[in-house]
Motif scaffolding. Structure first.
Motif, mmCIF file in Angstrom:
data_model
loop_
_atom_site.group_PDB
_atom_site.id
_atom_site.type_symbol
_atom_site.label_atom_id
_atom_site.label_comp_id
_atom_site.label_asym_id
_atom_site.label_seq_id
_atom_site.Cartn_x
_atom_site.Cartn_y
_atom_site.Cartn_z
ATOM 1 N N ARG A 7 0.790 -0.864 0.114
ATOM 2 C CA ARG A 7 0.419 -0.137 -0.256
ATOM 3 C C ARG A 7 0.785 1.172 -0.325
ATOM 4 O O ARG A 7 0.851 2.154 -0.348
ATOM 5 N N SER A 8 2.006 0.893 0.626
ATOM 6 C CA SER A 8 3.003 2.439 0.691
ATOM 7 C C SER A 8 3.978 2.401 -0.485
ATOM 8 O O SER A 8 5.531 2.825 0.048
ATOM 9 N N ALA A 9 3.928 1.326 -1.419
ATOM 10 C CA ALA A 9 5.175 1.656 -2.048
ATOM 11 C C ALA A 9 5.702 2.255 -3.014
ATOM 12 O O ALA A 9 7.488 2.732 -3.031
ATOM 13 N N LEU A 10 4.695 3.224 -3.046
ATOM 14 C CA LEU A 10 5.659 4.393 -4.201
ATOM 15 C C LEU A 10 5.733 5.753 -3.004
ATOM 16 O O LEU A 10 7.339 5.929 -3.317
ATOM 17 N N LEU A 11 5.442 5.397 -1.678
ATOM 18 C CA LEU A 11 6.304 6.105 -0.399
ATOM 19 C C LEU A 11 7.882 5.781 -0.572
ATOM 20 O O LEU A 11 8.764 6.052 -0.360
ATOM 21 N N LEU A 12 8.138 4.201 -0.845
ATOM 22 C CA LEU A 12 9.299 3.478 -0.017
ATOM 23 C C LEU A 12 9.933 3.765 -1.009
ATOM 24 O O LEU A 12 11.076 3.577 -0.850
ATOM 25 N N LYS A 13 9.680 3.503 -2.306
ATOM 26 C CA LYS A 13 10.339 3.900 -3.444
ATOM 27 C C LYS A 13 10.496 5.300 -3.060
ATOM 28 O O LYS A 13 11.971 5.496 -3.521
ATOM 29 N N SER A 14 10.295 6.715 -3.295
ATOM 30 C CA SER A 14 10.849 7.581 -3.120
ATOM 31 C C SER A 14 11.320 8.056 -1.662
ATOM 32 O O SER A 14 12.300 8.756 -1.959
ATOM 33 N N ALA A 15 11.072 7.343 -0.479
ATOM 34 C CA ALA A 15 12.342 7.841 0.628
ATOM 35 C C ALA A 15 13.201 6.849 1.001
ATOM 36 O O ALA A 15 14.347 7.208 1.685
#
Length: 313
Positions: A58-66
């Motif tokens: 669910r937080s894949a985009l956050l993890l990728k960006s962070a």
């Protein structure tokens, strides 16, 4: 943590020794809404492997960006004894950067992937209270609700997604709170800059192909960015831009014209934002006035008039 490491509670145990009203309100919630005993031992709820994979998905985009920003931030603060944590909107820890010497304490305090640090479970804490309040927060030594966290210091800032919602929280934690206190303002500003960079990556990735403009200097935990389509209409806005302009999701769905919106306001901040927009589009168009006017959806005569009024050469 040894018993003699625990700091004494204030005489009124439901009132923290801080002037930060958000921490005071959090303590009040712990006492009245959560009925939480600060002396009670705590073992975090930890997601199972399958549950953690779902949360990470669910937080894949956050993890990728962070992740890159987390490592950069950790390189900056490691010498101060700080670790870096990333949590999702439910205050579940998604990722961690920590020195090997701190791993045993991390295990004891459940500072690990999959651990749920929601305020209603862990009490007043950086990640949980930051997500609850949707704003940056600093907890010094003795300001966490539970006795077992008395020596912790925590710096936390929300990270907003492309729609201006809280995507998670970025956290710096120190195991000896007073060691970072003289540099608290500097540490917090460094954390905020990292959070804004993650937010910008999320925003630019979501609105790839759109013109991205800034409405002014970044302050706090969000940058005032907007996305424009080829007609110069607003298609997206960060949390800061939404607060500045008073936009809601429904208003953005109607694709407001940015300059019309700015022109209707009389605040000095909006005049500065308008200048920033014009300068940004001029730079994108390499100084071509005709192209800039087309991008902004106005005539060249109107653009020249605005440039003169804003003292833009």
């Amino acid at each position: 943590m040894a018993e003699d490491d625990i700091l004494p509670r204030p005489i009124d145990q439901n009132t923290p020794t801080t002037s930060d009203v958000r921490i005071q309100q959090s303590w009040e919630r712990c006492a009245s809404a959560y009925n939480m005993d600060p002396a009670q031992g705590w073992i975090a709820d930890v997601l199972s492997g399958a549950e953690f994979r779902q949360a990470s998905g669910r937080s894949a985009l956050l993890l990728k960006s962070a992740m890159g920003e987390m490592r950069r931030l950790f390189d900056l603060v490691q010498g101060m004894g700080l670790m870096v944590l990333l949590a999702d909107p439910d205050a579940t820890i998604l990722a961690r950067c920590a020195d090997e010497t701190h791993l045993s304490v991390c295990r004891r305090l459940h500072l690990r992937k999959g651990a749920i640090w929601h305020e209603s479970a862990a009490g007043t804490n950086g990640v949980g209270t930051c997500v609850k309040e949707k704003c940056p927060i600093f907890l010094g030594q003795g300001e966490h609700w539970r006795f077992c966290f008395s020596l912790l210091a925590s710096y936390a800032a929300p990270v907003f997604d492309a729609q201006g919602r809280v995507a998670g929280a970025l956290n710096l934690a120190a195991f000896s709170g007073n060691t970072t206190k003289p540099y608290a303002a500097l540490v917090m500003e460094t954390l905020l800059q990292s959070g804004r960079r993650i937010e910008e990556q999320l925003f630019r990735a979501h609105y790839a192909g759109h013109k991205i403009l800034t409405l002014g200097p970044a302050e706090g935990c969000s940058s005032p960015l907007v996305a424009l389509n080829t007609d110069g209409e607003v298609t997206g806005a960060t949390h800061s831009s939404r607060m500045l302009m008073g936009w809601t999701d429904d208003m953005i769905k109607d694709h407001p014209n940015l300059l019309t919106e700015l022109e209707s306001g009389t605040e000095i901040s909006l005049q500065k934002a308008e200048e920033s927009v014009v300068r940004s589009v001029l730079a994108t168009s390499h100084g071509n006035v005709a192209a800039t006017a087309r991008s902004l959806g106005i005539s060249r005569a109107t653009l020249y008039r605005k440039m003169k009024a804003l003292n833009i050469q």
